[in-house]
Design a protein around this motif. Structure first.
Motif: not given
Length: 657
Positions: A142, A146, A156-158, A215-216, A514, A519
């Motif tokens: 992430k 991001m 984004r974030g995956t 979420r990932l 987070d 980030w």
């Protein structure tokens, strides 16, 4: 184990030695409404099992276990708690902490993710011994993606974001051989974070060892498989940072959501003199009992599962727990024995974080071959030298030479040492030279969390500074540290973002952060520093003498050739035992049959003039790296060379012009 689709339905198998009954709770297609609750009808030893006709992949389900609730004896069964199958390979939503999860007798069906039955996919395991890493890059999925401007916002974030060509271009430009992904398995926030408005950014708090974090990986394991295939095509291996030491069920005030509800007394380690007291060798509230057969089986099945997804190997968080038994740590512990006899896992990349917080928990150098280890001594000794600590030069030399004091006795070479100066857990490289102490108040623990002695320093004033002179000094120190890393024997590892000049404003325990400020900021990336890291990696690739898997000894060569290493003073004479304590400038002459190079290190606040050793007949010294002037042209050097303040130069022996 778990839920397995077979012809005509799904087989369920669940371990519970002390449980009286295990129920499978079935949900509708949306996972919202419970439509049936079926007890597993058969029991074979400690395995409760049964067959559900007509079911198949995509079925959403949960578990419930009935048994004694006697915390003083280690039993915490609670039939009111819906449980995630520990073998579920996919879940339908993230975990979220709620105090109800820890309240005995209170229903939790509205809080707990549903397990999803999945079909077995083709085995992507790469047979044979994995290629030894040349350069490892540790990243958080992430944080890394991001704010990347080339990644579509929806990705984004995956994990899928990491397959974007611009990301791969960056990794290839740096010369990365392996990416080490921080945890991607499903996790839950520690219970003290939500009330503070914080969340776990790192993922070192798992609840299941098979299911990716939704979420990932919205597509489940397919997302990881696609990434591994894409990276293999790009010549990059994927290492998973896996947490097999504890779960997010935490201490006696924590949740009942998976293993605790199925058999708390077996899955977790308890005090021998007090069966109700959980052993906390992890600092996270509980410790998995990895010397017990069902727990070893679960760990092994998890590793095999991820290997089948295409990963090259594993970094084991708090790896000392893997070797713990009732009598302490042992290199012959059951899980080690299981891994090392497995014809595939024994050939995978195995990297241990060789410590936990339990008694005798620091076991650096004691893991069995072929394990490599995060070398915390390397990190600390390199930092201490460049900070200017007296007497640190001797320890630096040991680390540059491959850390034989740690690995030679076990017949492991320098490649067992994962060399790093900064990692996720601690200061970023930029903050290391900008802050003399931690600044962790944003974490909500009054600056009590995090390492109190990170061997850091500030160049000029504490924290951010717009003064050009201070910024230049900090950049100079960062480049010297990076040069030291890439010129050392062992396997170099870089934390993602350190090549960008990333800062965390002095926070050395940013697992709670987070948010946008933490980030990676790609818009402000230091392009010159990126190019410098790429050059260091290229130099290392071009000169095999730097990555050789043999320790430097300095022993005379019987055929009259140079020793493999000669340690030199700035005046060109060999170092004596009495020189090391107050040494600020040293030269390292490396030699093999067809190659020689000279590393010159100066941590003085002023320049140092080095007298160069004689080159071989018909050859001269050519400087290929100068950390204080990374863009300087390569040059031919005469008998002396000035090395600027707090910098590293690398010279190679080449044919005279």
């Amino acid at each position: 184990m778990g839920a397995t689709p077979v012809e005509g339905g799904v087989e369920f198998a669940v371990f519970s030695r002390n449980g009286e009954r295990v129920d499978v709770c079935l949900f509708d297609e949306a996972g919202e409404r419970e439509i049936a609750r079926l007890p597993l009808p058969r029991r074979s030893g400690d395995i409760h099992h049964g067959f559900l006709p007509g079911a198949g992949p995509g079925l959403r389900y949960g578990l419930r276990a009935k048994g004694p609730f006697r915390p003083e004896s280690g039993h915490r069964f609670d039939a009111a708690k819906l449980l995630v199958d520990p073998y579920a390979r996919r879940i339908d939503r993230p975990f979220h902490w709620d105090p109800i999860l820890a309240a005995y007798g209170t229903e939790t069906v509205h809080l707990v993710p549903r397990s999803i039955v999945t079909v077995a996919e083709p085995d992507l395991t790469r047979r044979g011994r994995e290629t030894t890493p040349a350069f490892i890059y540790e990243l958080s999925v992430k944080s890394f993606t991001m704010r990347h401007p080339a990644i579509p916002e929806g990705l984004r974030g995956t994990l899928a974001a990491l397959s974007e060509q611009k990301v791969i271009d960056h990794l290839q430009h740096l010369g990365i051989s392996h990416v080490e992904l921080m945890p991607i398995t499903a996790w839950m926030d520690e219970r003290h974070l939500p009330p503070l408005g914080l969340s776990n950014a790192w993922g070192y708090n798992p609840l299941n060892f098979f299911a990716p974090e939704p979420r990932l990986a919205p597509g489940g394991e397919a997302d990881l498989r696609a990434l591994c295939i894409r990276y293999a095509q790009a010549g990059i291996g994927v290492i998973l940072d896996i947490v097999l030491n504890h779960t997010a069920e935490s201490d006696e005030f924590g949740a009942t959501i998976c293993l605790r509800g199925l058999d708390n007394a077996v899955y977790y380690r308890h005090a021998t003199d007090d069966p109700g007291r959980l052993i906390n060798d992890t600092g996270c509230g509980n410790t998995l009992a990895l010397d017990r057969a069902p727990v070893v089986q679960m760990a092994m099945d998890s590793l095999r599962h991820w290997r089948a997804c295409g990963v090259a190997g594993f970094r084991f968080d708090l790896g000392t727990v893997l070797g713990r038994t009732e009598t302490g740590f042992s290199a012959d512990a059951p899980l080690f024995a299981a891994i090392l006899q497995d014809p595939d896992l024994a050939n995978a990349l195995l990297i241990a974080e060789p410590w936990d917080i339990g008694p005798g928990g620091y076991r650096l150098g004691e893991f069995p071959a072929p394990f490599a280890e995060w070398n915390g001594r390397y990190r600390d000794d390199v930092r201490r030298f460049w900070r200017g600590d007296p007497g640190a030069a001797g320890a630096l030399a040991t680390r540059l030479a491959g850390s034989s004091d740690l690995y030679a006795a076990g017949h492991r070479g320098p490649q067992a040492s994962i060399n790093f100066i900064a990692a996720h857990d601690g200061f970023t490289l930029s903050d290391l030279v900008s802050y003399a102490g931690k600044h962790n108040r944003a974490n909500g623990e009054n600056n009590r969390d995090g390492d109190n002695d990170g061997h850091s320093w500030n160049c000029g004033i504490e924290g951010p500074s717009g003064a050009p002179a201070i910024a230049a000094r900090r950049a100079n120190d960062v480049r010297a540290l990076l040069a030291t890393l890439f010129l050392s024997r062992g396997t170099p590892m870089l934390q993602a973002g350190d090549e960008l000049g990333r800062t965390q404003s002095g926070n050395n325990n940013a697992y709670t952060q987070d948010n946008k400020e933490f980030w990676l900021d790609w818009e402000r990336a230091d392009g010159e520093l990126i190019a410098y890291v790429a050059k260091l990696a290229e130099v290392r690739r071009q000169h095999g003498i730097l990555g050789a898997d043999t320790f430097l000894t300095g022993q005379p060569n019987p055929n009259g050739a140079r020793p493999d290493v000669t340690w030199l003073r700035a005046d060109g004479h060999a170092l004596s035992d009495g020189d090391w304590h107050s040494l600020d400038a040293l030269g390292i002459l490396l030699a093999e049959e067809n190659e020689a190079m000279l590393i010159l290190i100066n941590r003085h606040s002023g320049a140092a003039e080095f007298v160069l050793p004689d080159a071989a007949e018909g050859k001269g010294w050519r400087r290929v790296l100068n950390s204080s002037e990374p863009k300087a042209d390569e040059e031919l050097v005469g008998g002396r060379l000035t090395v600027f303040s707090r910098s590293v130069s690398l010279l190679i022996e080449s044919s005279a012009a």
